[in-house]
Design an enzyme around this catalytic site. Structure first.
Site, short mmCIF file in Angstrom:
data_model
loop_
_atom_site.label_atom_id
_atom_site.label_comp_id
_atom_site.label_asym_id
_atom_site.label_seq_id
_atom_site.Cartn_x
_atom_site.Cartn_y
_atom_site.Cartn_z
N SER A 229 -111.83 -4.81 -6.58
CA SER A 229 -112.73 -5.07 -5.45
C SER A 229 -113.64 -3.86 -5.32
O SER A 229 -114.19 -3.38 -6.31
CB SER A 229 -111.94 -5.35 -4.18
OG SER A 229 -112.80 -5.64 -3.09
N TYR B 215 -122.55 -9.46 -2.43
CA TYR B 215 -121.52 -8.60 -3.04
C TYR B 215 -120.38 -8.38 -2.06
O TYR B 215 -119.19 -8.49 -2.42
CB TYR B 215 -122.15 -7.27 -3.44
CG TYR B 215 -121.28 -6.38 -4.28
CD1 TYR B 215 -120.93 -6.73 -5.59
CD2 TYR B 215 -120.80 -5.17 -3.78
CE1 TYR B 215 -120.14 -5.90 -6.36
CE2 TYR B 215 -120.00 -4.34 -4.56
CZ TYR B 215 -119.68 -4.70 -5.85
OH TYR B 215 -118.88 -3.88 -6.62
N LYS C 108 -116.44 -9.42 -2.61
CA LYS C 108 -115.42 -8.37 -2.65
C LYS C 108 -114.46 -8.47 -1.47
O LYS C 108 -113.27 -8.17 -1.61
CB LYS C 108 -116.09 -6.99 -2.70
CG LYS C 108 -116.86 -6.74 -3.99
CD LYS C 108 -115.98 -6.87 -5.24
CE LYS C 108 -116.70 -6.48 -6.50
NZ LYS C 108 -115.84 -6.59 -7.71
#
Length: 277
Positions: free
Chosen positions: A138, A152, A156
């Site tokens: 992550s 993003y 994550k």
């Protein structure tokens, strides 16, 4: 390395960055490595030693069919896979308003659904083995929302939740799960950042691109040290479920947790007011 200690690793996103650093270390230690990449030619040019234990696989992890085929063929060839590192990914910089549907979905496909495809198709084999370790990469962006990085962040953050759920599902099969959140490490990652095509001046993406481009090559984190830690946790009987890596990540995440605790306490009266009287 004797065969008893030799493991078979599957690592995604290995032609550059952390993935490349990791597989070079693994090969030097005598492990067998199934290294996936969209560009295996670039990968093989980077590997000059210990090639006999390298098994490059050209793979688009966003294709569930291709992932299943690659994993099944790798198991047939090598007999087992002991450690899976879901490393492939990239970042898209731009505001929510600027991102097109296609740009947002492409980010999610690689950073999230590609990892899901790997896990889903690995599980029958790991469950049969009654062993294995899944390591999901992550980011500190999986704990903290950053402006101009929403897609993003979404991917994550999701990886952390998936890892927590998966760990509970597989514990009885002898399978371990770790989600790793690195900070800024000196790899090619900054050079692979994508930027939104349709830019609105007020969001400052042009300035962000200049800043990240300038920052590339100056990140404080050592990717070789990170790689050694991944090997270290793979050898633990009880590895961490959550692992923050880098002083920058530790500081950012612990500060964020303190701020969240304070906010929760501030609004506690509203939080506790929702049940029937």
């Amino acid at each position: 390395m004797n065969k008893e200690n030799q493991k078979v690793w599957l690592v995604t996103g290995t032609s550059k960055g952390l993935g490349l650093h990791l597989i070079k270390l693994l090969l030097s230690q005598g492990h067998k490595v199934i290294a996936t990449s969209r560009n295996t030619d670039a990968l093989e040019k980077e590997i000059t030693s210990f090639k006999e234990n390298l098994f490059p696989v050209k793979l688009d992890i966003t294709s569930d069919t291709a992932v299943k085929k690659a994993i099944d063929e790798s198991i047939e060839k090598l007999g087992r896979i002991d450690v899976v590192v879901n490393n492939a990914g990239y970042s898209l910089v731009g505001s929510m308003e600027e991102m097109t549907d296609a740009e947002f979905r492409a980010t999610m496909d690689v950073n999230l659904f590609g990892t899901v495809n790997i896990i889903r198709n690995m599980m029958p084999h790991l469950r049969k083995q009654q062993s294995g370790h899944i390591i999901n990469i992550s980011s500190n962006a999986g704990y903290i929302g950053f402006e101009k990085a929403a897609s993003y962040n979404a991917a994550k953050f999701a990886l952390i939740g998936i890892s927590e759920a998966l760990a509970q599902e597989v514990i009885n099969f002898g399978i371990k799960v770790t989600v790793v959140a690195p900070g800024q490490f000196r790899t090619e990652f900054m050079n692979s950042i994508n930027y939104v095509k349709n830019r609105i001046e007020v969001y400052g993406v042009d300035e962000a691109e200049k800043m990240w481009t300038k920052f590339s090559g100056t990140q404080p984190g050592d990717p070789d040290k990170l790689s050694k830690i991944l090997v270290q946790i793979s050898e633990m009987e009880q590895p961490p479920l959550h692992l923050l890596l880098g002083p920058d990540t530790y500081e950012l995440v612990t500060q964020k947790r303190a701020e969240e605790d304070a906010e929760f306490e501030k609004w506690k009266s509203l939080t506790l007011s929702t049940d029937f009287d």
